[in-house]
Design a protein around this motif. Structure first.
Motif, mmCIF file in Angstrom:
data_model
loop_
_atom_site.group_PDB
_atom_site.id
_atom_site.type_symbol
_atom_site.label_atom_id
_atom_site.label_comp_id
_atom_site.label_asym_id
_atom_site.label_seq_id
_atom_site.Cartn_x
_atom_site.Cartn_y
_atom_site.Cartn_z
ATOM 1 N N LYS A 164 0.798 -1.218 0.000
ATOM 2 C CA LYS A 164 0.000 0.000 0.000
ATOM 3 C C LYS A 164 0.838 1.279 0.000
ATOM 4 N N ASP A 165 2.151 1.153 -0.060
ATOM 5 C CA ASP A 165 3.019 2.321 -0.057
ATOM 6 C C ASP A 165 3.699 2.495 -1.404
ATOM 7 N N PHE A 166 4.042 3.731 -1.718
ATOM 8 C CA PHE A 166 4.782 4.095 -2.934
ATOM 9 C C PHE A 166 4.093 3.568 -4.193
ATOM 10 N N LEU A 167 2.808 3.866 -4.301
ATOM 11 C CA LEU A 167 2.016 3.389 -5.430
ATOM 12 C C LEU A 167 2.193 4.284 -6.653
ATOM 13 N N GLU A 168 2.236 3.618 -7.806
ATOM 14 C CA GLU A 168 2.431 4.301 -9.077
ATOM 15 C C GLU A 168 1.457 3.725 -10.096
ATOM 16 N N ILE A 169 1.152 4.509 -11.100
ATOM 17 C CA ILE A 169 0.279 4.057 -12.188
ATOM 18 C C ILE A 169 1.146 3.423 -13.278
ATOM 19 N N HIS A 170 0.722 2.259 -13.769
ATOM 20 C CA HIS A 170 1.427 1.571 -14.847
ATOM 21 C C HIS A 170 0.487 1.423 -16.038
ATOM 22 N N HIS A 171 0.994 1.743 -17.224
ATOM 23 C CA HIS A 171 0.236 1.547 -18.467
ATOM 24 C C HIS A 171 0.414 0.102 -18.931
ATOM 25 N N LEU A 172 -0.681 -0.612 -19.117
ATOM 26 C CA LEU A 172 -0.611 -1.988 -19.617
ATOM 27 C C LEU A 172 -0.049 -1.995 -21.039
ATOM 28 N N LEU A 229 -2.516 -0.172 -10.819
ATOM 29 C CA LEU A 229 -1.774 0.417 -9.715
ATOM 30 C C LEU A 229 -0.711 -0.572 -9.250
ATOM 31 N N LEU A 230 0.528 -0.095 -9.194
ATOM 32 C CA LEU A 230 1.643 -0.939 -8.764
ATOM 33 C C LEU A 230 2.475 -0.216 -7.720
ATOM 34 N N CYS A 231 3.091 -0.966 -6.821
ATOM 35 C CA CYS A 231 4.055 -0.354 -5.910
ATOM 36 C C CYS A 231 5.338 -0.098 -6.707
ATOM 37 N N ALA A 232 6.197 0.746 -6.185
ATOM 38 C CA ALA A 232 7.420 1.116 -6.906
ATOM 39 C C ALA A 232 8.289 -0.101 -7.214
ATOM 40 N N CYS A 233 8.329 -1.068 -6.305
ATOM 41 C CA CYS A 233 9.160 -2.268 -6.505
ATOM 42 C C CYS A 233 8.641 -3.095 -7.687
ATOM 43 N N CYS A 234 7.340 -3.393 -7.688
ATOM 44 C CA CYS A 234 6.762 -4.181 -8.787
ATOM 45 C C CYS A 234 6.831 -3.414 -10.107
ATOM 46 N N GLN A 294 16.559 4.854 -2.285
ATOM 47 C CA GLN A 294 16.656 5.903 -3.292
ATOM 48 C C GLN A 294 15.301 6.279 -3.872
ATOM 49 N N TYR A 295 14.252 5.569 -3.470
ATOM 50 C CA TYR A 295 12.935 5.852 -4.030
ATOM 51 C C TYR A 295 12.479 7.238 -3.605
ATOM 52 N N ASN A 296 11.964 7.958 -4.564
ATOM 53 C CA ASN A 296 11.316 9.232 -4.294
ATOM 54 C C ASN A 296 12.211 10.176 -3.506
ATOM 55 N N ASN A 297 13.445 10.351 -3.971
ATOM 56 C CA ASN A 297 14.379 11.238 -3.278
ATOM 57 C C ASN A 297 13.856 12.660 -3.172
ATOM 58 N N HIS A 344 -1.866 19.523 -3.499
ATOM 59 C CA HIS A 344 -2.957 19.167 -2.603
ATOM 60 C C HIS A 344 -2.418 18.183 -1.570
ATOM 61 N N LEU A 345 -2.761 18.403 -0.314
ATOM 62 C CA LEU A 345 -2.297 17.495 0.736
ATOM 63 C C LEU A 345 -2.676 16.054 0.430
ATOM 64 N N THR A 346 -3.848 15.858 -0.142
ATOM 65 C CA THR A 346 -4.334 14.510 -0.405
ATOM 66 C C THR A 346 -3.461 13.751 -1.397
ATOM 67 N N GLU A 347 -2.587 14.453 -2.130
ATOM 68 C CA GLU A 347 -1.690 13.805 -3.084
ATOM 69 C C GLU A 347 -0.390 13.352 -2.430
ATOM 70 N N SER A 348 -0.134 13.790 -1.215
ATOM 71 C CA SER A 348 1.109 13.467 -0.526
ATOM 72 C C SER A 348 1.087 12.038 0.000
ATOM 73 N N SER A 349 2.170 11.305 -0.218
ATOM 74 C CA SER A 349 2.224 9.916 0.248
ATOM 75 C C SER A 349 2.217 9.838 1.771
ATOM 76 N N VAL A 350 2.821 10.804 2.456
ATOM 77 C CA VAL A 350 2.815 10.761 3.929
ATOM 78 C C VAL A 350 1.407 11.024 4.450
ATOM 79 N N TYR A 351 0.656 11.891 3.788
ATOM 80 C CA TYR A 351 -0.731 12.165 4.158
ATOM 81 C C TYR A 351 -1.569 10.889 4.011
#
Length: 144
Positions: free
Chosen positions: A24-32, A48-53, A66-69, A106-113
């Protein structure tokens, strides 16, 4: 560019977790189908994929350190700031400043939020400090 509405729909469809591993952390959008191959930003071409996948699918190495420096702040440092925000002690503007976020973000876009809301089971929230400040601004402009 993926619209906020499309991103929100993808997050809802995938229940805010990685389609592969459930993280559920460091989620990113992936184009099929990659955009370079004619893929679109339509929600049915996105997952939706995590940064690792996501890195694995693209054949890249994933380094969590190094993710999201460019991240605004470490989660441990953000917790007390977000606690004050959700306790209605500070408003969004001050919260963004303390989290080193742009005022345009927007705060809602922040991963820490997002992580704070998830870990503290916060579903719906409206910051009363922002409401009071908004009313104060409207009152001042009405009197001018």
């Amino acid at each position: 560019m993926i619209s906020k509405a499309t991103r929100k729909k993808i997050e809802t469809v995938w229940k805010n977790q990685c389609a592969i591993c459930g993280n559920k952390d460091f989620l990113e959008i992936h184009h099929l189908t990659p955009k370079a191959s004619g893929g679109t930003d339509d929600y049915d071409n996105l997952i939706l994929l995590c940064a690792c996948c996501h890195a694995t699918i693209h054949g890249r190495a994933y380094h969590p350190s190094q993710y999201n420096n460019h991240a605004s702040i470490e989660y441990a440092a953000a917790e007390p700031i977000l606690a004050a925000y959700f306790a209605n002690e500070i408003g969004a503007r001050e919260t963004k400043e303390k989290l080193n976020l742009s005022q345009k973000t927007h705060l809602t876009e922040s991963s820490v939020y997002k992580r704070y809301k998830r870990e503290h089971n916060i579903e719906k929230f409206y910051n009363n400090v922002d409401l009071i400040n908004s009313k104060r601004r409207n009152h001042v402009s009405d009197t001018l």
